[in-house]
Design an enzyme around this catalytic site. Structure first.
Site, PDB file in Angstrom:
ATOM      1  CD  GLU A   1      11.139  15.653   9.123  1.00  0.00           C
ATOM      2  OE1 GLU A   1      11.490  15.622   7.941  1.00  0.00           O
ATOM      3  OE2 GLU A   1      10.265  14.897   9.597  1.00  0.00           O
TER       4      GLU A   1
ATOM      5  CD  GLU B   1       3.802  15.155   8.327  1.00  0.00           C
ATOM      6  OE1 GLU B   1       3.813  15.506   9.515  1.00  0.00           O
ATOM      7  OE2 GLU B   1       4.794  14.688   7.756  1.00  0.00           O
TER       8      GLU B   1
HETATM    9  C1  BGC Z   1       8.445  15.076   5.794  1.00  0.00           C
HETATM   10  C2  BGC Z   1       7.652  15.028   4.519  1.00  0.00           C
HETATM   11  C3  BGC Z   1       8.558  14.375   3.540  1.00  0.00           C
HETATM   12  C4  BGC Z   1       8.620  12.963   4.013  1.00  0.00           C
HETATM   13  C5  BGC Z   1       9.246  11.998   3.101  1.00  0.00           C
HETATM   14  C6  BGC Z   1       8.607  13.681   6.265  1.00  0.00           C
HETATM   15  O1  BGC Z   1       9.234  13.555   7.469  1.00  0.00           O
HETATM   16  O2  BGC Z   1       7.911  15.915   6.734  1.00  0.00           O
HETATM   17  O3  BGC Z   1       6.891  16.051   4.179  1.00  0.00           O
HETATM   18  O4  BGC Z   1       8.291  14.574   2.220  1.00  0.00           O
HETATM   19  O5  BGC Z   1       9.190  12.899   5.290  1.00  0.00           O
HETATM   20  O6  BGC Z   1       9.604  10.905   3.765  1.00  0.00           O
END
Ligand code: BGC
Length: 860
Positions: A454, A737
Site C-alpha cells: 500500500e 493498525e
Molecule cells: C489502509 C488504511 C486506510 C483503509 C481504508 C487500509 O488498507 O491501510 O489505513 O485508511 O484501508 O480502507
C-alpha cells in the site's frame, strides 16, 4: 540578550529554491528578558548586486509575503532583517534564497530509451541509465542543473551522487503536478569544465508497479527524464541547454530491478561502460503537469541503526538481524572476502515467527527483498530506489564474519519540533512510538503504512492524525505540498479520492462522484490542523474553495432521497463508507462500515462547523452563517434521530457517543447524560478502547473535558488489550493498525479475517492520542493560531507526578513543565517573544504572561 532564532523563506533556512512570486518570510526571536514584544522588524530584500527589491517595516513575525519588485528566474536574493523589541534591544540576521525556473511551461525535452516497450503487468520497468559528457564553454561563475522525471531518478557526476535526496522528483499527482530539483554544481564545473553526467531512472510511482493491485505505467509507458543545464560564465554569457537525443541510454547497467514494494536487484559485476548504449529519444508525454520547483520536504537519510541482535537460523542458513525499531528505510552493508558472482539476499519484515524466522505474511504481495551480486573483494551497498517498513532482516548468501550491516531511516525532512515526557515510562514509550509512526509514514506523502503493498496517501489516516503530527513535527511544507495534490484531485462534484495521489487507484470506482466521511474530511481537517499549529493563514485561503466544494458534496449526499430531519443524517449505504474503521469491539469490516450513519453524520457536523469558523477567519460572513446553520441542523438531527431525546443512543457504541459529545452536538442537559452513558459503556468494556479511526482521537477529550478525567486516565493508562499501552507492553516500537495485532507472546492472533490481511505494525492513525498528551496531560494548546496566544492547563490525574511538553512553534519555544512534590504543584512555562500565555492552575486561578520563563506554585 536578543537573538534571531530562525529566519526562513518558504519554511526553509538553507538550500532555498522557490518558484513562488511572493515567497513567505518568517523569523523567530529569542530573548532572556521577560515580557518583550516586537516594536518593529525592518526587512530588506536585495538582489545579488545589492539592489534593493523590497523594504518593509512590520510587527508581524510569521508568513510575511514578499511584495517587492518582480523576482527574476534563476537568480539569488538575500533577505536582511533587523528586529527591535520593546526593551530597546536589537538583533539582525540574513538568509539567501534562489529562484528556480519560474515558468509554467517546462523549457526542455523529456528523453527515454525509445527501443523499450514494456507491457508486462504488475511489475516495474527495467531501470535506465542516461549519460552525457557535459562541458562548460567558459569560466563558470554559476552552474545549475534542474532535473525531473516520470520515474525516480538519481543524478551523479563523475560517479558521485549529487545531493542527498532519495526518490526525486518526489511523489505527486503526476497528471497535474510534477516537481523538479535544483542542483548547484558551481564548484564542480568551476574546478574542471567537463564532467560525466549520469541519471539512473527507475519506474517509481509514475511508471512502476504501485497500489495494491500493482498497476503499472500509470502516467507513462516507460521512464522519461528531463534536465536543464544553466551556466553563467565570468564574462556574463549564459548557456542554457538540456537533455536531447545526443544523450546515451542503456538498460544494461548494474541496477537490474527496482520496485517500491519488491525491492532492488543490483549486479555489481556488470561493467556498464561496455554495455550497449544507444541514442536516447525524445519522448512525448501522455500527461501535461505543471512542473515547479520542489515545494515539499525531500526524503533524506536520518537515524542509523546498528543491529541489537543477530542470530544464525540453522534451518535456512539465514542470519536474522534485529534493529530494535520498526521504521521505514533501507539497509546498508559491507561485505568482505566476496567472490565474484556471490549472491546476497536480504528480506525485510516487521515481526518474527515463533521459530525466529521472518514473518512476511502481512506484506502481502510486497517482496521487500534486496538482491546483491558481489564483485571480488570488499564492497558496500545500499538500495536507492526503494524502501521498506521493517525491524528485522534475514540475510542469505554470506558468512556472518564477512558481513557488516546497518539500517537507515528514510523519511521526508520534517523537523522534530515537539517533545513530551512524563513520570509514566510506558506513556513516554507511547510518545516515542507515535513519533516513529510519523517518521515512517511521512515519506513523500502521508502514507497509511510503510511495509505492505500500500504505502498510499490514505486521506482518512492523516485526517485524524494531523493535529498530533503537527505537535511533534514541523509539517508545513510536507502537508502543503500534499494538499496541492488533494486540490488537484478533487472531483468536479466535490468528492475526493480516498488516496491522494490516487495514482490510478479507482476506489470508490463504483461511485466516482461520492464524498466519503472522515477520509474526504482531510480536505478540511488537515488545513485546519496546520493553520492552528502554524498560524499560516495562506493554508486556509489556498484550500477554502476545495473545502466548500467538499462540504457541499457531503451535504448533498446526506440529503439524498430523504425528507425532514433525515436530510441531515448521512445515510448512503455503508459499503460507500469506512464507518468506525478498525473499531476493536466488533470484529468484522462490514460491522465497522455499518456504523457509518453515525460517523458520517458527525463528520458532516464537524466539517461544516469547522468550515464556518474558517469562513469567519477569512471574513466571509455569509458563508460562516450558512455553514453554522448547516451544522446546527445536523446536530439537531443526530440528537433527535439517534437518541431517545434524553442522552441515550438507541444503538450504543463508544464512537457514537464520543463524536457528538466532543463536538458539542447535544443539548447541555443531554450531554451530561450522554457522558454518563459513555462511561457506562467504557466501564463495561474494562476501560478498553472500542473506537475506530473517527472516535479514537477524541475519546479522552470527550471524557476529560466533561468532568471524567478519572475515566480518561484509566483508559490512557490501561494495559489490557485493546489499549494504547497494551501495544507498549507487548513490545511495540510504533503504532499498530489493529489494536490486537500481537498477542502477549508476540504472535498475530488475527489471521485471515476478511480484511485481506490488513495487519500492519506501523500505522499512525490511533497514535492520534498524542494530541491529548500535549493538550491535556502537559496542558499546552493554542488559543490563537500558531500559539500567538496559548493556554497552559495541565490535567493532573492518576498517579502522574510530572509531565512536560515543549513545542518549537512558529514564534519560538512554548513549553509547560509541571511537578507534584508533597502535594505541592509547581509549573514552569515558556512563552516565546510575540506570544501571550494564559496559565490556568489546578486551584482554579489563572495568570496571563507575556514572553519569558515563569514559575507558579499551588498547594493541592
Ligand atoms: C489502509 C488504511 C486506510 C483503509 C481504508 C487500509 O488498507 O491501510 O489505513 O485508511 O484501508 O480502507
Amino acid at each position: 540578550m536578543l537573538e534571531i532564532g530562525r529566519l526562513t523563506v518558504e519554511g526553509l533556512e538553507k538550500n532555498i529554491v522557490t518558484d513562488e512570486r511572493n515567497p513567505h518570510i518568517s523569523y523567530k526571536v529569542k530573548s532572556d528578558v521577560q515580557n518583550v514584544c516586537i516594536e518593529n522588524c525592518h526587512i530588506v530584500v536585495s538582489d545579488c548586486l545589492g539592489n534593493i527589491m523590497w523594504d518593509l517595516n512590520t510587527k508581524k513575525q510569521i508568513e510575511i509575503p514578499y511584495e517587492g519588485k518582480r523576482l527574476e528566474p534563476s537568480s539569488e536574493y538575500r533577505v536582511d532583517i533587523n528586529v527591535k523589541v520593546s526593551n530597546g534591544e536589537e538583533a539582525s540576521a540574513s538568509v539567501k534564497f534562489s529562484t528556480g525556473l519560474m515558468t509554467k511551461r517546462w523549457p526542455w525535452n523529456f528523453i527515454t530509451d525509445g527501443s523499450y516497450s514494456f507491457t508486462e503487468k504488475k511489475v516495474s520497468p527495467e531501470p535506465m541509465v542516461f549519460k552525457k559528457s557535459i562541458k562548460a564553454e567558459g569560466k563558470v561563475k554559476k552552474a545549475y542543473i534542474y532535473a525531473t522525471a516520470l520515474g525516480i531518478y538519481e543524478l551523479s557526476i563523475d560517479g558521485n551522487k549529487i545531493g542527498n535526496r532519495y526518490f526525486a522528483p518526489g511523489f505527486t499527482s503526476y497528471k497535474s503536478n510534477l516537481q523538479y530539483q535544483t542542483y548547484d554544481v558551481t564548484e564542480i564545473f568551476a574546478e574542471k569544465n567537463e564532467h560525466d553526467v549520469r541519471f539512473t531512472v527507475s519506474g517509481g510511482w509514475a511508471v512502476g508497479s504501485f497500489i495494491y493491485s500493482r498497476n503499472n505505467r500509470f502516467v507513462a509507458d516507460r521512464q522519461a527524464l528531463s534536465a536543464v543545464f544553466y551556466f553563467v560564465y565570468d564574462d556574463g554569457e549564459v548557456d542554457f541547454f538540456g537533455t536531447d537525443s545526443s544523450w546515451l541510454v542503456t538498460r544494461k547497467g548494474q541496477l537490474k530491478m527496482a520496485d517500491l514494494y519488491d525491492g532492488e536487484t543490483f549486479d555489481s559485476t556488470v561493467d556498464i561502460e561496455s554495455a550497449e548504449w544507444q541514442k536516447a529519444e525524445v519522448e512525448n508525454l501522455r500527461v501535461n503537469p505543471e512542473i515547479s520547483a520542489e515545494c515539499g520536504a525531500p526524503v533524506t537519510e536520518h537515524e542509523v541503526f546498528e543491529p541489537v541482535s543477530e542470530k544464525l537460523l540453522d534451518k535456512t542458513d539465514e542470519i536474522i538481524y534485529d534493529f530494535g525499531q520498526n521504521f521505514a528505510g533501507i539497509v546498508r552493508f559491507t561485505v568482505k572476502n566476496a567472490k565474484k558472482g556471490q549472491v546476497i539476499e536480504i528480506k525485510h519484515a516487521e515481526i518474527l515467527n515463533p521459530d525466529g524466522s521472518l514473518n512476511t505474511s502481512f506484506l502481502r504481495s510486497a517482496k521487500a527483498t534486496v538482491t546483491y551480486i558481489c564483485s571480488e573483494g570488499t564492497q558496500t551497498y545500499s538500495p536507492a530506489f526503494t524502501y521498506m517498513g521493517f525491524r528485522y532482516v534475514a540475510v542469505k548468501g554470506v558468512k556472518k564474519e564477512d558481513f557488516d550491516i546497518k539500517a537507515i531511516a528514510l523519511y521526508s525532512d520534517i523537523e522534530e519540533r515537539g517533545s513530551f515526557e512524563c513520570s509514566d515510562e510506558m506513556l513516554n514509550k507511547l510518545q516515542q512510538n507515535i513519533k516513529w509512526g510519523t517518521k515512517s509514514n511521512f515519506v513523500e506523502i502521508p502514507t497509511d503504512c510503510p511495509q505492505r503493498d500500500e504505502r498510499m496517501g490514505w486521506t482518512g489516516d492523516i485526517a485524524v492524525f494531523g493535529p498530533t503530527a503537527c505537535f511533534n513535527f514541523e509539517s508545513g511544507r510536507f502537508l502543503k505540498k500534499w494538499l496541492k495534490d488533494v486540490r488537484s484531485e478533487q472531483l468536479s462534484t466535490g468528492g475526493l479520492p480516498n488516496t491522494v495521489p490516487a495514482n490510478g487507484f479507482g476506489f470508490p470506482v463504483t461511485m466516482p462522484t461520492m464524498a466519503i466521511d472522515w477520509w474526504g474530511d482531510a480536505a478540511v481537517l488537515v488545513p485546519w490542523a496546520l493553520y492552528k499549529s502554524d498560524g499560516d493563514i495562506s493554508v486556509l485561503q489556498d484550500n477554502y474553495e476545495m473545502m466548500k466544494k467538499y462540504v457541499g458534496a457531503c451535504r448533498k449526499w446526506a440529503a439524498l432521497l430523504s425528507l425532514g430531519k433525515h436530510r441531515f443524517i448521512w445515510h448512503t449505504p455503508s459499503v460507500f463508507h469506512f464507518g468506525d474503521w478498525v473499531a476493536p469491539d466488533v470484529p468484522k469490516m462490514q460491522q465497522w462500515q455499518k456504523r457509518s450513519k453515525w460517523t458520517a453524520t458527525a463528520s458532516l457536523y464537524n466539517t461544516s462547523k469547522t468550515l464556518s469558523e474558517i469562513a469567519q477567519i477569512l471574513g466571509k460572513e455569509e458563508d460562516a452563517k450558512e455553514y453554522r446553520k448547516l451544522s446546527q441542523n445536523v446536530a439537531d438531527a443526530y440528537e433527535s434521530i439517534f437518541t431517545d431525546g434524553n442522552g441515550k443512543l438507541h444503538e450504543e457504541f463508544q464512537t457514537a457517543y464520543v463524536l457528538p459529545i466532543q463536538f458539542n452536538m447535544f443539548r447541555k442537559e443531554n450531554k451530561e447524560k450522554a457522558v454518563d452513558n459513555l462511561v457506562k459503556l467504557i466501564e463495561k468494556n474494562n476501560y478498553c478502547i472500542g473506537t475506530g479511526f473517527p472516535g479514537t482521537p477524541y475519546i479522552l477529550f470527550a471524557l476529560a473535558d466533561n468532568g471524567r478525567a478519572d475515566v480518561a486516565y484509566k483508559m490512557l493508562l490501561n494495559t489490557k488489550c485493546p489499549s494504547w499501552l497494551y501495544e507498549v507492553k507487548t513490545g511495540a516500537t510504533t503504532i499498530w493498525e489493529r489494536w490486537d495485532g500481537l498477542d502477549e507472546n508476540g504472535q498475530c492472533p488475527i489471521g485471515d479475517d476478511g480484511t485481506d490481511m490488513m495487519i500492519s505494525y506501523n500505522h499512525y492513525a490511533s497514535g492520534a492520542v498524542g494530541d491529548f498528551l500535549y493538550r491535556r496531560v502537559a496542558g499546552i494548546e493554542p488559543v490563537e493560531a500558531g500559539y500567538k496566544r496559548f493556554r497552559v492547563k495541565p490535567l493532573i490525574g492518576k498517579d502522574l507526578t510530572y509531565a512536560k511538553a515543549h513545542i518549537d512553534t512558529a514564534y519560538g519555544v512554548a513549553g509547560s513543565e509541571w511537578h507534584i512534590i508533597d502535594s505541592v504543584f509547581t509549573i514552569d512555562v515558556d512563552v516565546p517573544v510575540g506570544c501571550q500565555c494564559i496559565l490556568e492552575l489546578p486551584d482554579g486561578t489563572s495568570k496571563e504572561y507575556g514572553s519569558g520563563h515563569y514559575t507558579a506554585t499551588v498547594k493541592l
